[in-house]
Design a protein around this motif. Structure first.
Motif, PDB file in Angstrom:
ATOM      1  N   PRO A 149     -26.479 -10.377 -46.370  1.00 47.10           N
ATOM      2  CA  PRO A 149     -25.876 -10.562 -45.035  1.00 47.10           C
ATOM      3  C   PRO A 149     -26.269  -9.423 -44.113  1.00 47.10           C
ATOM      4  O   PRO A 149     -26.739  -8.365 -44.555  1.00 47.10           O
ATOM      5  N   LEU A 150     -26.053  -9.627 -42.831  1.00 53.28           N
ATOM      6  CA  LEU A 150     -26.366  -8.596 -41.847  1.00 53.28           C
ATOM      7  C   LEU A 150     -25.311  -7.501 -41.887  1.00 53.28           C
ATOM      8  O   LEU A 150     -24.117  -7.765 -41.801  1.00 53.28           O
ATOM      9  N   GLY A 151     -25.757  -6.260 -42.036  1.00 50.29           N
ATOM     10  CA  GLY A 151     -24.857  -5.111 -41.965  1.00 50.29           C
ATOM     11  C   GLY A 151     -25.307  -4.166 -40.876  1.00 50.29           C
ATOM     12  O   GLY A 151     -26.416  -4.289 -40.339  1.00 50.29           O
ATOM     13  N   ASP A 152     -24.458  -3.196 -40.540  1.00 52.41           N
ATOM     14  CA  ASP A 152     -24.768  -2.252 -39.464  1.00 52.41           C
ATOM     15  C   ASP A 152     -26.111  -1.566 -39.667  1.00 52.41           C
ATOM     16  O   ASP A 152     -26.875  -1.362 -38.707  1.00 52.41           O
ATOM     17  N   SER A 153     -26.432  -1.213 -40.903  1.00 56.98           N
ATOM     18  CA  SER A 153     -27.671  -0.470 -41.162  1.00 56.98           C
ATOM     19  C   SER A 153     -28.915  -1.313 -40.946  1.00 56.98           C
ATOM     20  O   SER A 153     -30.009  -0.774 -40.734  1.00 56.98           O
ATOM     21  N   LEU A 154     -28.752  -2.644 -40.982  1.00 58.00           N
ATOM     22  CA  LEU A 154     -29.905  -3.527 -40.810  1.00 58.00           C
ATOM     23  C   LEU A 154     -30.157  -3.898 -39.354  1.00 58.00           C
ATOM     24  O   LEU A 154     -31.224  -4.426 -39.032  1.00 58.00           O
ATOM     25  N   VAL A 210     -28.887  -7.304 -30.722  1.00 59.96           N
ATOM     26  CA  VAL A 210     -28.569  -7.855 -32.039  1.00 59.96           C
ATOM     27  C   VAL A 210     -27.078  -7.715 -32.326  1.00 59.96           C
ATOM     28  O   VAL A 210     -26.425  -8.660 -32.789  1.00 59.96           O
ATOM     29  N   ASN A 211     -26.523  -6.546 -32.045  1.00 60.63           N
ATOM     30  CA  ASN A 211     -25.078  -6.331 -32.237  1.00 60.63           C
ATOM     31  C   ASN A 211     -24.258  -7.293 -31.392  1.00 60.63           C
ATOM     32  O   ASN A 211     -23.290  -7.893 -31.862  1.00 60.63           O
ATOM     33  N   ARG A 212     -24.627  -7.416 -30.109  1.00 58.39           N
ATOM     34  CA  ARG A 212     -23.876  -8.274 -29.187  1.00 58.39           C
ATOM     35  C   ARG A 212     -23.842  -9.719 -29.660  1.00 58.39           C
ATOM     36  O   ARG A 212     -22.814 -10.403 -29.534  1.00 58.39           O
ATOM     37  N   CYS A 213     -24.959 -10.182 -30.196  1.00 61.99           N
ATOM     38  CA  CYS A 213     -25.075 -11.583 -30.604  1.00 61.99           C
ATOM     39  C   CYS A 213     -24.547 -11.855 -32.003  1.00 61.99           C
ATOM     40  O   CYS A 213     -24.511 -13.016 -32.436  1.00 61.99           O
ATOM     41  N   THR A 214     -24.153 -10.815 -32.712  1.00 61.11           N
ATOM     42  CA  THR A 214     -23.666 -11.002 -34.080  1.00 61.11           C
ATOM     43  C   THR A 214     -22.311 -10.327 -34.265  1.00 61.11           C
ATOM     44  O   THR A 214     -21.279 -10.922 -34.029  1.00 61.11           O
ATOM     45  N   ILE A 215     -22.335  -9.069 -34.636  1.00 61.36           N
ATOM     46  CA  ILE A 215     -21.111  -8.369 -35.022  1.00 61.36           C
ATOM     47  C   ILE A 215     -20.085  -8.328 -33.894  1.00 61.36           C
ATOM     48  O   ILE A 215     -18.870  -8.393 -34.136  1.00 61.36           O
ATOM     49  N   LEU A 216     -20.526  -8.229 -32.646  1.00 55.44           N
ATOM     50  CA  LEU A 216     -19.598  -8.162 -31.514  1.00 55.44           C
ATOM     51  C   LEU A 216     -19.160  -9.532 -31.009  1.00 55.44           C
ATOM     52  O   LEU A 216     -18.280  -9.618 -30.148  1.00 55.44           O
TER      53      LEU A 216
END
Length: 304
Positions: free
Chosen positions: A5-10, A32-38
């Motif tokens: 899965p996608l993690g912060d380090s990736l 990438v952060n905006r479109c996933t984790i955020l």
């Protein structure tokens, strides 16, 4: 080869993978952060990364509207936000594996169809750039067909000056009691509620993003102190313009043109070199004299 899965380090590595594989993009880790984790709808099970020798070589990211905006929550529909595989791995079937994994995850959670890639509010792009013919062919081989299209205008802000025609419109409107101003922070709730009431939850989400700046990046058109129009910029990305809207009874008076130019000029004054405007093909934006490029996007869909 492993699938993780996608993690912060990736996140930074995924951004670099996208930029290596898609030659017309310049994706940042923020994107990438905006479109996933955020994304409040983010589901780690739908972000599958292929890792070979410690580096990502393929990624497919899916989504459903499970939380936001609440009015549009539904598990019947799914999206693919991102499909990227290193070219040297395509013949190995890696793209097929990643796509199938995300499609299965979407179907198991109730999705009856899936679209690429217009997940408004948290997308990378408003579709697939037509120049990525191999990607379109790959998805076509898996049953995806075109259902809609979008365009993105690239506006050169260097040298942009107020249009004399628009200045005349603004003077005429001022004489009739209209005024234009940047929205203050203390009108945040009022502005968001007005946009929601007139244009729906997707527009209001975008406008809410403008208030994360110290000076909100949204212009208002006022009549007697009441909001009759708005124009937002620097919403999800710093170079993005829009959305823009005028209440139905106030249209065709020039309010939209004044709001458009005020926002573009604000972007220029704040140091942006370009503005990117995504929309369905729309003649309204043809009034901008410094459009230097147009990107054409296809939106694809498939029944699951």
């Amino acid at each position: 080869m492993e699938f993780v899965p996608l993690g912060d380090s990736l996140v930074p590595k995924v951004a670099k993978l996208v930029n290596r594989c898609l030659e017309f993009e310049a994706v940042t880790p923020w994107t990438v952060n905006r479109c996933t984790i955020l994304d409040p709808n983010y589901d780690p099970e739908m972000a599958v990364i292929a890792i070979d020798k410690g580096e990502p070589v393929g990624v497919v990211i899916g989504a459903q509207r499970t939380k936001a905006p609440p009015e549009l929550v539904s598990r019947e529909h799914g999206w693919l936000k991102l499909v990227v595989v290193e070219p040297r791995y395509m013949q190995s079937g890696l793209g097929d594996q990643l796509l199938l994994a995300v499609e299965r995850a979407l179907k198991s959670k109730g999705a009856k169809d899936v679209r690429v890639s217009d997940f408004v509010g948290w997308y990378f792009w408003p579709g697939i750039d037509l120049r990525y013919q191999d990607l379109i062919r790959f998805l076509g081989d898996h049953g995806y067909v075109k259902v809609n299209e979008n365009v993105e205008y690239e506006v050169d802000l260097l040298g942009l000056r107020p249009s004399s025609l628009v200045l005349e419109k603004e003077a005429t409107l001022a004489a009739k009691g209209y005024a234009f101003t940047v929205a203050p922070q203390d009108r945040r709730s009022e502005v968001i509620e007005w946009v929601h009431s007139n244009f729906g939850p997707l527009y209001s989400h975008e406008v809410s993003e403008t208030f994360r700046h110290d000076v909100p990046s949204v212009w208002l058109a006022l009549k007697g102190g009441e909001i009759v129009g708005f124009s937002a910029y620097r919403t999800s990305e710093l170079d993005w313009f829009g959305p823009i809207g005028v209440s139905e009874e106030e249209r065709r008076k020039g309010l939209g043109s004044v709001l458009l130019y005020k926002s573009l000029l604000s972007m220029r004054e704040e140091g942006r070199r370009i503005a990117l405007i995504s929309c369905n093909p729309h003649l309204f934006f043809s009034q901008i004299p410094s459009i230097r490029g147009v990107r054409d996007y296809w939106i694809l869909s498939k029944k699951l």
